[in-house]
Each structure stands twice: as C-alpha cells, then as structure tokens.
Design a protein around this motif. Structure first.
Motif, PDB file in Angstrom:
ATOM      1  N   CYS A 155       0.726  16.819  -3.440  1.00 54.35           N
ATOM      2  CA  CYS A 155      -0.357  15.909  -2.938  1.00 54.35           C
ATOM      3  C   CYS A 155       0.935  14.306  -2.644  1.00 54.35           C
ATOM      4  CB  CYS A 155      -1.183  14.813  -3.751  1.00 54.35           C
ATOM      5  SG  CYS A 155      -2.330  15.947  -3.888  1.00 54.35           S
ATOM      6  N   ILE A 156       0.826  14.014  -1.838  1.00 54.80           N
ATOM      7  CA  ILE A 156       1.455  12.868  -1.168  1.00 54.80           C
ATOM      8  C   ILE A 156       0.725  11.821  -0.645  1.00 54.80           C
ATOM      9  CG2 ILE A 156       2.966  11.875   0.678  1.00 54.80           C
ATOM     10  CD1 ILE A 156       3.209  14.507   1.697  1.00 54.80           C
ATOM     11  N   SER A 157       1.309  10.422  -1.689  1.00 54.96           N
ATOM     12  CA  SER A 157      -0.145   9.072  -1.788  1.00 54.96           C
ATOM     13  C   SER A 157       1.174   7.761  -0.874  1.00 54.96           C
ATOM     14  CB  SER A 157      -0.544   8.925  -2.740  1.00 54.96           C
ATOM     15  OG  SER A 157      -0.702   7.161  -3.024  1.00 54.96           O
ATOM     16  N   PRO A 158       1.202   7.288  -0.533  1.00 55.62           N
ATOM     17  CA  PRO A 158       0.011   6.983   0.113  1.00 55.62           C
ATOM     18  C   PRO A 158      -0.435   8.031   1.482  1.00 55.62           C
ATOM     19  CG  PRO A 158       0.715   4.765   1.147  1.00 55.62           C
ATOM     20  CD  PRO A 158       1.648   5.969   0.498  1.00 55.62           C
ATOM     21  N   LEU A 159      -1.859   8.398   2.606  1.00 62.94           N
ATOM     22  CA  LEU A 159      -2.129   9.067   3.293  1.00 62.94           C
ATOM     23  C   LEU A 159      -2.646   8.165   4.767  1.00 62.94           C
ATOM     24  CD1 LEU A 159      -3.459  12.020   2.246  1.00 62.94           C
ATOM     25  CD2 LEU A 159      -1.184  11.628   2.980  1.00 62.94           C
TER      26      LEU A 159
ATOM     27  N   PRO B  25       3.538   9.311   4.788  1.00 64.88           N
ATOM     28  CA  PRO B  25       4.168   8.296   5.559  1.00 64.88           C
ATOM     29  C   PRO B  25       5.578   8.829   6.166  1.00 64.88           C
ATOM     30  CG  PRO B  25       3.598   7.839   3.656  1.00 64.88           C
ATOM     31  CD  PRO B  25       3.413   9.585   3.792  1.00 64.88           C
ATOM     32  N   ALA B  26       5.882   8.247   7.391  1.00 68.24           N
ATOM     33  CA  ALA B  26       6.750   7.917   8.262  1.00 68.24           C
ATOM     34  C   ALA B  26       8.119   8.502   7.377  1.00 68.24           C
ATOM     35  CB  ALA B  26       7.619   7.656   8.818  1.00 68.24           C
TER      36      ALA B  26
ATOM     37  N   THR C 164      -5.687   3.572   8.936  1.00 64.94           N
ATOM     38  CA  THR C 164      -6.459   3.217   7.769  1.00 64.94           C
ATOM     39  C   THR C 164      -5.247   3.907   5.949  1.00 64.94           C
ATOM     40  OG1 THR C 164      -8.576   2.996   8.239  1.00 64.94           O
ATOM     41  CG2 THR C 164      -8.426   3.991   6.025  1.00 64.94           C
ATOM     42  N   THR C 165      -5.665   3.557   5.592  1.00 66.74           N
ATOM     43  CA  THR C 165      -4.094   4.149   4.659  1.00 66.74           C
ATOM     44  C   THR C 165      -5.083   4.376   3.508  1.00 66.74           C
ATOM     45  OG1 THR C 165      -3.028   2.161   4.911  1.00 66.74           O
ATOM     46  CG2 THR C 165      -2.421   3.553   2.651  1.00 66.74           C
ATOM     47  N   ILE C 166      -5.644   5.879   2.643  1.00 66.05           N
ATOM     48  CA  ILE C 166      -5.884   5.747   1.812  1.00 66.05           C
ATOM     49  C   ILE C 166      -5.003   6.364   0.103  1.00 66.05           C
ATOM     50  CG2 ILE C 166      -7.490   7.265   2.955  1.00 66.05           C
ATOM     51  CD1 ILE C 166      -6.626   9.615   2.136  1.00 66.05           C
ATOM     52  N   LYS C 167      -5.378   6.457  -0.811  1.00 69.85           N
ATOM     53  CA  LYS C 167      -4.240   5.854  -1.832  1.00 69.85           C
ATOM     54  C   LYS C 167      -4.902   7.411  -3.291  1.00 69.85           C
ATOM     55  CE  LYS C 167      -2.021   1.499  -1.510  1.00 69.85           C
ATOM     56  NZ  LYS C 167      -2.293   0.676  -2.809  1.00 69.85           N
ATOM     57  N   MET C 168      -3.726   8.107  -3.332  1.00 73.46           N
ATOM     58  CA  MET C 168      -4.114   9.269  -4.563  1.00 73.46           C
ATOM     59  C   MET C 168      -4.928   8.773  -5.850  1.00 73.46           C
ATOM     60  SD  MET C 168      -2.657  12.785  -5.929  1.00 73.46           S
ATOM     61  CE  MET C 168      -0.792  11.505  -6.260  1.00 73.46           C
ATOM     62  N   VAL C 169      -5.920   8.960  -5.741  1.00 70.92           N
ATOM     63  CA  VAL C 169      -5.982   8.174  -7.504  1.00 70.92           C
ATOM     64  C   VAL C 169      -5.733   9.642  -8.762  1.00 70.92           C
ATOM     65  CG1 VAL C 169      -8.037   8.180  -8.925  1.00 70.92           C
ATOM     66  CG2 VAL C 169      -7.485   6.892  -6.217  1.00 70.92           C
ATOM     67  N   THR C 170      -5.944  10.866  -8.164  1.00 73.78           N
ATOM     68  CA  THR C 170      -5.732  12.179  -8.931  1.00 73.78           C
ATOM     69  C   THR C 170      -5.387  13.070  -8.411  1.00 73.78           C
ATOM     70  OG1 THR C 170      -6.733  13.153 -10.910  1.00 73.78           O
ATOM     71  CG2 THR C 170      -8.381  12.441  -9.503  1.00 73.78           C
ATOM     72  N   SER C 171      -4.714  14.302  -9.079  1.00 71.24           N
ATOM     73  CA  SER C 171      -4.951  15.569  -8.583  1.00 71.24           C
ATOM     74  C   SER C 171      -4.196  16.570  -9.487  1.00 71.24           C
ATOM     75  CB  SER C 171      -3.089  15.301  -7.504  1.00 71.24           C
ATOM     76  OG  SER C 171      -1.745  15.285  -8.685  1.00 71.24           O
ATOM     77  N   PHE C 172      -4.478  18.167  -8.672  1.00 75.27           N
ATOM     78  CA  PHE C 172      -5.509  18.890  -9.793  1.00 75.27           C
ATOM     79  C   PHE C 172      -4.051  20.442  -9.400  1.00 75.27           C
ATOM     80  CE2 PHE C 172      -8.572  16.655  -9.036  1.00 75.27           C
ATOM     81  CZ  PHE C 172      -9.365  16.054  -9.850  1.00 75.27           C
ATOM     82  N   SER C 173      -3.444  20.280 -10.472  1.00 75.59           N
ATOM     83  CA  SER C 173      -2.687  21.286 -10.251  1.00 75.59           C
ATOM     84  C   SER C 173      -2.603  22.836 -10.047  1.00 75.59           C
ATOM     85  CB  SER C 173      -1.482  21.211 -11.697  1.00 75.59           C
ATOM     86  OG  SER C 173      -0.944  22.249 -11.085  1.00 75.59           O
ATOM     87  N   GLY C 174      -2.167  23.621  -9.296  1.00 77.61           N
ATOM     88  CA  GLY C 174      -2.283  24.964  -9.029  1.00 77.61           C
ATOM     89  C   GLY C 174      -3.639  24.780  -8.096  1.00 77.61           C
ATOM     90  N   GLU C 175      -3.962  23.719  -7.876  1.00 80.67           N
ATOM     91  CA  GLU C 175      -5.971  23.377  -6.184  1.00 80.67           C
ATOM     92  C   GLU C 175      -5.212  23.009  -5.745  1.00 80.67           C
ATOM     93  OE1 GLU C 175      -8.198  24.821  -7.273  1.00 80.67           O
ATOM     94  OE2 GLU C 175      -8.256  25.146  -9.296  1.00 80.67           O
ATOM     95  N   GLU C 176      -3.840  22.513  -5.115  1.00 75.88           N
ATOM     96  CA  GLU C 176      -3.828  21.955  -3.565  1.00 75.88           C
ATOM     97  C   GLU C 176      -4.730  21.058  -3.197  1.00 75.88           C
ATOM     98  OE1 GLU C 176      -3.340  25.320  -0.922  1.00 75.88           O
ATOM     99  OE2 GLU C 176      -1.463  25.960  -2.015  1.00 75.88           O
ATOM    100  N   VAL C 177      -5.777  20.466  -4.128  1.00 76.14           N
ATOM    101  CA  VAL C 177      -6.252  18.901  -3.965  1.00 76.14           C
ATOM    102  C   VAL C 177      -5.821  17.811  -4.525  1.00 76.14           C
ATOM    103  CG1 VAL C 177      -7.885  21.048  -3.389  1.00 76.14           C
ATOM    104  CG2 VAL C 177      -8.488  19.416  -5.243  1.00 76.14           C
ATOM    105  N   GLY C 178      -6.197  16.469  -3.906  1.00 76.77           N
ATOM    106  CA  GLY C 178      -6.072  15.578  -4.812  1.00 76.77           C
ATOM    107  C   GLY C 178      -7.334  14.425  -4.544  1.00 76.77           C
ATOM    108  N   ASP C 179      -7.481  13.465  -4.920  1.00 74.63           N
ATOM    109  CA  ASP C 179      -9.259  12.806  -4.955  1.00 74.63           C
ATOM    110  C   ASP C 179      -8.340  11.337  -4.638  1.00 74.63           C
ATOM    111  OD1 ASP C 179     -10.899  15.011  -5.293  1.00 74.63           O
ATOM    112  OD2 ASP C 179     -10.818  14.113  -7.250  1.00 74.63           O
ATOM    113  N   TYR C 180      -8.703  11.265  -3.477  1.00 74.37           N
ATOM    114  CA  TYR C 180      -7.890   9.284  -3.054  1.00 74.37           C
ATOM    115  C   TYR C 180      -9.579   8.371  -2.545  1.00 74.37           C
ATOM    116  CZ  TYR C 180      -3.640  12.353  -1.349  1.00 74.37           C
ATOM    117  OH  TYR C 180      -2.850  12.625  -1.393  1.00 74.37           O
ATOM    118  N   SER C 181      -9.025   7.287  -2.948  1.00 74.47           N
ATOM    119  CA  SER C 181      -9.699   6.016  -2.845  1.00 74.47           C
ATOM    120  C   SER C 181      -9.593   5.786  -1.110  1.00 74.47           C
ATOM    121  CB  SER C 181      -9.402   4.770  -3.392  1.00 74.47           C
ATOM    122  OG  SER C 181      -7.898   4.390  -3.228  1.00 74.47           O
ATOM    123  N   VAL C 182     -10.611   5.242  -0.754  1.00 79.04           N
ATOM    124  CA  VAL C 182     -10.669   4.681   0.647  1.00 79.04           C
ATOM    125  C   VAL C 182     -11.308   3.302   0.549  1.00 79.04           C
ATOM    126  CG1 VAL C 182     -10.514   6.928   1.165  1.00 79.04           C
ATOM    127  CG2 VAL C 182     -13.207   5.174   1.175  1.00 79.04           C
ATOM    128  N   PRO C 183     -11.443   2.373   1.524  1.00 79.34           N
ATOM    129  CA  PRO C 183     -11.265   1.041   2.220  1.00 79.34           C
ATOM    130  C   PRO C 183     -12.840   1.242   1.924  1.00 79.34           C
ATOM    131  CG  PRO C 183      -9.667   1.345   3.575  1.00 79.34           C
ATOM    132  CD  PRO C 183      -9.346   3.338   2.776  1.00 79.34           C
TER     133      PRO C 183
END
Length: 113
Positions: free
Chosen positions: A56-60, A46-47, A67-86
C-alpha cells in the motif's frame, strides 16, 4: 571474572533486543459497510512512485480533483489498505475509512474505523 561479566552483558543485550522487537498482534479486517459514492476509477500514487508490488502506498490522490487520502492501516497478504479521507468526501462519515485495493488503487468500499 571476565567471562562472568561477558556472559552477563550478553544476557542483558539479548534481553534488550528481545524487548525492543516488534510485537505480533492480530488485527481482523473489518467488513465493508457500504459502497462509497462519487469515487474515481482508481486513486493514483504520488508522481514518480510506481505500483511495483502489492504494498500500500500513502498518500494517494484522486486524479479528478487532487484530493489526498492517507493510509491508516493495511493488511498483509490481503492487498488492501484503509485510508482516511477529508470529512464527508466519498460518503465516508466520522469514524469510517475508505478501503482501497493497494495493487490497483480501486475503491472497495467504506469500513468502520
């Protein structure tokens, strides 16, 4: 008598604090099922929010169309997040999420929810 009450109150407080603490659960990071389609080079924060860490930042936002996507979960130490999308966006189907590299905003692929 007063010391017994104080001891009992201390024990109750300790029990209460321990019961309210966070629980540790092991989540396994599901493997990528397939590559996503028609994704931006990277999703934007976000601005006014800068990526200053691997958090992980949410939303992206997809800078191409907003299009906005929202984080559902992230994994500590892995630098990744899983996001829900339209629905249907980026080739993501029902019960799937879009995996994002939180450090860069780049898409890694599609995973099962």
């Amino acid at each position: 008598m007063k010391s017994k009450i104080t001891t009992a109150m201390g024990a109750c407080l300790l029990l209460l604090l321990l019961s309210c603490g966070t629980t540790s659960s092991t989540r396994s990071m599901k493997s990528i099922e397939r590559q996503a389609m028609d994704v931006p080079d990277r999703f934007e924060a976000p601005a006014g929010v800068e990526r200053t860490s691997n958090a992980c930042i949410s939303p992206l936002t997809d800078p191409r169309d907003g299009t906005t996507i929202k984080m559902v979960t992230s994994f500590s130490g892995e630098e990744v997040g899983d996001y829900s999308v339209p629905a249907g966006k980026y080739g993501v189907e029902a019960n799937e999420l879009l995996r994002i590299n939180c450090r860069t905003g780049e898409v890694l692929g599609i995973v099962k929810r």
